[in-house]
Design a protein around this motif. Structure first.
Motif, short mmCIF file in Angstrom:
data_model
loop_
_atom_site.label_atom_id
_atom_site.label_comp_id
_atom_site.label_asym_id
_atom_site.label_seq_id
_atom_site.Cartn_x
_atom_site.Cartn_y
_atom_site.Cartn_z
N GLU A 116 60.44 -38.33 -0.31
CA GLU A 116 59.42 -36.74 -0.66
C GLU A 116 59.81 -35.48 0.28
N PRO A 117 59.93 -34.71 -0.87
CA PRO A 117 58.49 -34.44 -1.10
C PRO A 117 59.07 -34.61 -2.91
N TRP A 118 61.02 -35.13 -3.20
CA TRP A 118 61.42 -35.06 -4.41
C TRP A 118 60.73 -36.37 -4.81
N ALA A 119 60.35 -37.05 -4.46
CA ALA A 119 60.59 -38.75 -5.00
C ALA A 119 61.15 -39.59 -5.76
N TYR B 29 59.36 -39.20 4.87
CA TYR B 29 58.96 -37.29 4.47
C TYR B 29 59.49 -36.40 5.44
N ALA B 30 60.27 -35.57 4.24
CA ALA B 30 60.64 -33.84 4.96
C ALA B 30 59.62 -33.47 5.23
N TRP B 31 60.30 -32.21 5.10
CA TRP B 31 59.20 -30.90 5.65
C TRP B 31 60.01 -29.69 4.96
N PHE C 116 54.08 -32.82 4.86
CA PHE C 116 54.34 -33.51 3.24
C PHE C 116 53.21 -34.98 3.05
N SER C 117 53.37 -35.79 4.11
CA SER C 117 52.99 -36.90 4.37
C SER C 117 51.35 -37.45 3.93
#
Length: 95
Positions: free
Chosen positions: A5-8, A48-50, A82-83
């Motif tokens: 995430e956030p690209w799923a 989750y990235a940032w 993002f989480s």
């Protein structure tokens, strides 16, 4: 299964395989991990990235991440990460 995430973006992780997640950003941050996912009887790990980072997922020496070249958008200021944002938007409650 691993979800980035956030690209799923979804990666299937088979036994004895390993992936390396590499992020680059001008902004300070770190990955967050959620090990409690389950869907259709499969266990999921969400990474989750940032805000402001790009991610490469390295498998056998090659980047297999398609979406990570797109810079992660900025999380709305009312969220810390993002989480937190993803769980709120998609209805996963904090336990």
């Amino acid at each position: 299964m691993i979800v980035l995430e956030p690209w799923a973006e979804i990666f299937e992780l088979l036994p004895r395989q390993s992936f390396e997640f590499v992020a680059q950003s001008k902004l300070e941050g770190e990955f967050e991990f959620d090990f409690d996912g389950e869907y259709d009887g499969l266990e999921w790990i969400t990474i989750y990235a940032w805000s402001g980072c790009n991610v490469e997922v390295i498998f056998e020496g090659a980047n297999i991440c398609k979406a990570g070249s797109i810079t992660a958008f900025e999380v709305p200021k009312s969220f810390n990460s993002f989480s937190e944002f993803t769980k709120k938007v998609f209805g996963k409650s904090e336990e």
